[in-house]
Design a protein around this motif. Structure first.
Motif, short mmCIF file in Angstrom:
data_model
loop_
_atom_site.label_atom_id
_atom_site.label_comp_id
_atom_site.label_asym_id
_atom_site.label_seq_id
_atom_site.Cartn_x
_atom_site.Cartn_y
_atom_site.Cartn_z
N VAL A 16 0.74 -1.03 0.53
CA VAL A 16 -0.01 0.18 0.07
C VAL A 16 0.85 1.45 0.11
CG1 VAL A 16 -2.23 -1.10 1.22
CG2 VAL A 16 -0.31 -0.52 2.42
N ALA A 17 0.10 2.02 -0.23
CA ALA A 17 1.21 3.51 -0.48
C ALA A 17 0.12 4.57 -0.25
CB ALA A 17 1.76 3.76 -2.08
N ASP A 18 0.64 5.39 0.45
CA ASP A 18 -0.13 6.86 0.75
C ASP A 18 -0.33 7.77 -0.34
OD1 ASP A 18 -0.80 9.21 2.05
OD2 ASP A 18 -0.27 8.39 4.30
N CYS A 19 -1.29 7.96 -0.54
CA CYS A 19 -1.56 8.89 -1.66
C CYS A 19 -1.15 9.93 -1.75
CB CYS A 19 -2.63 8.74 -2.27
SG CYS A 19 -2.52 7.32 -3.63
N ARG A 20 -1.23 10.88 -0.03
CA ARG A 20 -0.75 12.31 -0.19
C ARG A 20 0.84 12.52 -0.38
NH1 ARG A 20 -4.03 11.23 5.65
NH2 ARG A 20 -2.42 9.37 5.94
N GLN A 21 1.76 11.20 0.15
CA GLN A 21 2.96 10.94 -0.18
C GLN A 21 3.34 11.25 -1.84
OE1 GLN A 21 4.97 8.30 2.33
NE2 GLN A 21 7.46 8.59 1.13
N VAL A 22 2.43 10.52 -2.33
CA VAL A 22 2.47 9.72 -3.64
C VAL A 22 2.63 11.38 -4.00
CG1 VAL A 22 1.70 9.05 -5.90
CG2 VAL A 22 1.43 7.67 -3.39
N LEU A 23 1.36 12.43 -4.42
CA LEU A 23 1.22 13.63 -5.25
C LEU A 23 2.57 14.20 -4.46
CD1 LEU A 23 -1.05 15.68 -6.31
CD2 LEU A 23 -1.41 15.73 -4.19
N LYS A 24 3.40 14.80 -3.74
CA LYS A 24 4.77 15.16 -3.31
C LYS A 24 5.46 15.16 -3.29
CE LYS A 24 2.15 16.03 1.82
NZ LYS A 24 2.59 16.03 4.03
N PHE A 41 -5.04 10.15 -7.16
CA PHE A 41 -5.89 9.33 -7.49
C PHE A 41 -6.55 8.75 -8.60
CE2 PHE A 41 -11.00 7.65 -7.37
CZ PHE A 41 -10.90 7.02 -5.44
N ASN A 42 -6.05 7.46 -8.83
CA ASN A 42 -6.20 7.69 -10.53
C ASN A 42 -5.18 6.33 -10.43
OD1 ASN A 42 -3.39 8.22 -11.21
ND2 ASN A 42 -3.65 9.46 -10.61
N HIS A 43 -5.76 5.60 -12.02
CA HIS A 43 -4.88 5.04 -12.53
C HIS A 43 -4.04 5.12 -13.87
CE1 HIS A 43 -7.81 1.54 -10.54
NE2 HIS A 43 -7.38 0.98 -11.10
N LEU A 44 -3.63 6.16 -13.99
CA LEU A 44 -2.81 7.04 -14.87
C LEU A 44 -1.69 5.30 -15.25
CD1 LEU A 44 -2.89 8.93 -17.14
CD2 LEU A 44 -0.97 10.19 -14.88
N ALA A 45 -1.29 6.07 -14.78
CA ALA A 45 0.53 4.55 -14.66
C ALA A 45 -0.16 3.04 -14.62
CB ALA A 45 0.97 4.51 -13.48
N PHE A 46 -1.30 2.43 -13.89
CA PHE A 46 -1.42 1.31 -13.77
C PHE A 46 -1.84 0.92 -15.41
CE2 PHE A 46 -5.14 -1.78 -12.51
CZ PHE A 46 -3.92 -2.97 -12.02
N TRP A 47 -2.47 1.98 -15.40
CA TRP A 47 -3.47 1.04 -17.27
C TRP A 47 -2.66 1.94 -18.29
CZ3 TRP A 47 -9.11 1.00 -15.32
CH2 TRP A 47 -9.25 -0.35 -15.13
N ALA A 103 8.18 5.82 -9.51
CA ALA A 103 9.04 5.67 -8.50
C ALA A 103 8.26 6.69 -7.76
CB ALA A 103 10.05 6.38 -8.60
N ALA A 104 7.05 7.26 -8.01
CA ALA A 104 6.60 7.82 -6.91
C ALA A 104 6.18 6.92 -5.88
CB ALA A 104 5.54 9.01 -6.71
N TYR A 105 5.15 6.76 -6.36
CA TYR A 105 4.84 4.67 -5.70
C TYR A 105 6.02 3.87 -5.02
CZ TYR A 105 0.33 5.30 -8.37
OH TYR A 105 -1.04 6.32 -8.98
N ALA A 106 6.43 3.99 -5.47
CA ALA A 106 7.31 3.40 -4.93
C ALA A 106 7.74 3.40 -3.61
CB ALA A 106 8.91 2.27 -5.25
N ALA A 107 7.97 5.42 -3.74
CA ALA A 107 8.96 5.99 -1.95
C ALA A 107 7.97 6.18 -0.99
CB ALA A 107 9.16 7.12 -2.41
N ALA A 108 6.53 5.82 -1.14
CA ALA A 108 5.06 5.68 -0.59
C ALA A 108 5.10 4.91 -0.42
CB ALA A 108 4.36 6.92 -0.79
N THR A 109 5.10 3.35 -0.49
CA THR A 109 4.57 2.52 -0.33
C THR A 109 5.29 1.50 0.99
OG1 THR A 109 4.39 1.67 -2.74
CG2 THR A 109 4.66 -0.71 -1.04
N VAL A 110 4.13 0.12 1.60
CA VAL A 110 4.62 -0.40 2.65
C VAL A 110 4.31 -1.71 2.24
CG1 VAL A 110 5.27 1.49 4.32
CG2 VAL A 110 3.09 1.04 3.81
N ARG A 111 4.68 -2.79 3.64
CA ARG A 111 4.01 -3.91 2.99
C ARG A 111 3.71 -4.59 4.42
NH1 ARG A 111 7.47 -3.95 -1.05
NH2 ARG A 111 5.92 -4.35 -2.60
#
Length: 330
Positions: free
Chosen positions: A131-139, A220-226, A270-278
């Motif tokens: 999971v990734a905090d989307c507040r952090q992704v935006l930053k 909040f989107n699927h831009l990269a995913f799809w 890269a932004a998602y990766a920086a915010a990801t925890v598991r």
């Protein structure tokens, strides 16, 4: 008071006390629900360990306490098994395939505000639900990408087929073309019936929204995913050669009509990766995800794995102050 374990790279975790079966678990969950909701607002995701969750009916019990307002699965995009009572498999995609970060149903006008994942069979290796905090992704994102999404939004083009991805009958849950057209019109989706009987749709959605309770602005989107650049190179080349760039099962672009580049997708991932925890799944684990504040994915795995999901607390995108008002795609 719940005791929280906060460790780098891992979601906030709390452990349930020794409980007398699901009846005891239900009582504990009702008492803990306000604190769990508060922790969700802070962390975006919370992990519950030690609950006596062993079967689908147990997951439904937890769901009815923590997510009492159910959200249906709209505009289906990946294969899932229906376990009954509003509980589904998280995905039935092959174990070797990773699933990139996304917010569930970010492309629909009404989407689940909360997700509940539960582990019935833990895989022998891998298989976490990161999971990734989307507040952090935006930053973390480059300002030019954020500005572009705020001003123009993003578009999703889908080509429904029984041979690649899902056919329109499965995705919309009907055999009736008129029902599909009515749904599309109501949900600001443009549609086109192709000569082979398949369906192509396009929709414009906002790339950033604000949480209706905390006010936090999020990516909040699927831009990269799809996007086509998220496909493995050999898969992308084969699909493009077979169907053309406009015939891919899924593809995304910016709302102003410009394509997403490979560099854009790399920056997003890269932004998602920086915010990801598991957290490694254990049998009986339950994970609550605020679907606005956090994106989720899936790691590849080996061995049996059974992770179920339930969705609830439906939200209307217009109640989340989107930066771009949804509209039918061009």
């Amino acid at each position: 008071m719940l005791t929280w374990e906060i460790n780098p790279g891992r979601p906030a975790l709390t452990r349930a006390p020794a409980l007398a079966g699901m009846a005891g678990a239900a009582e504990w969950l009702r008492a803990a629900a306000p604190e769990l909701r508060s922790a969700l607002h802070e962390h975006g995701v919370v992990f519950l360990r030690g609950l006596p969750v062993a079967e689908t009916a147990d997951i439904a019990t937890v769901r009815d306490i923590l997510l009492p307002n159910r959200t249906p699965y709209r505009e289906k995009a990946t294969p899932r098994s229906d376990f009954g009572d509003g509980v589904f498999s998280s995905t039935d995609l092959p174990p070797a395939q990773s699933i990139r970060m996304h917010n569930e149903n970010s492309y629909t006008l009404t989407f689940p505000g909360l997700l509940l994942f539960a582990c019935l069979i833990a895989p022998a290796e891998g298989g976490a639900t990161p999971v990734a905090d989307c507040r952090q992704v935006l930053k973390e994102l480059p300002s030019h990408l954020v500005d572009r999404m705020k001003s123009s939004g993003w578009t999703l083009t889908r080509n429904y087929s029984d041979y690649v991805s899902l056919g329109w009958r499965t995705a919309f849950g009907t055999e009736d073309r008129e029902e599909v057209e009515a749904y599309c019109q109501e949900n600001l989706i443009s549609w086109e019936w192709l000569p082979d009987g398949n369906l192509r749709t396009r929709q414009l959605r906002s790339g950033t929204i604000s949480h209706p309770e905390t006010g936090d602005e999020v990516w909040f989107n699927h831009l990269a995913f799809w996007n086509e650049w998220s496909l493995e190179e050999d898969v992308r080349e084969a699909l493009t050669e077979e169907f053309g760039s406009d015939g891919l099962p899924f593809n995304t672009g910016f709302g102003d009509g410009e394509p997403v580049t490979a560099e854009d997708v790399a920056a997003l991932n890269a932004a998602y990766a920086a915010a990801t925890v598991r957290e490694t799944w254990q049998r009986g684990d339950v994970m609550l995800v605020d679907n606005v504040l956090a994106a989720h994915g899936r790691d590849p795995f080996r061995g049996d794995r059974k992770i179920a999901v339930a969705m609830g607390e439906p939200l209307d995108v217009l109640d989340c102050r989107p930066s771009v008002r949804p509209a039918a795609g061009a």
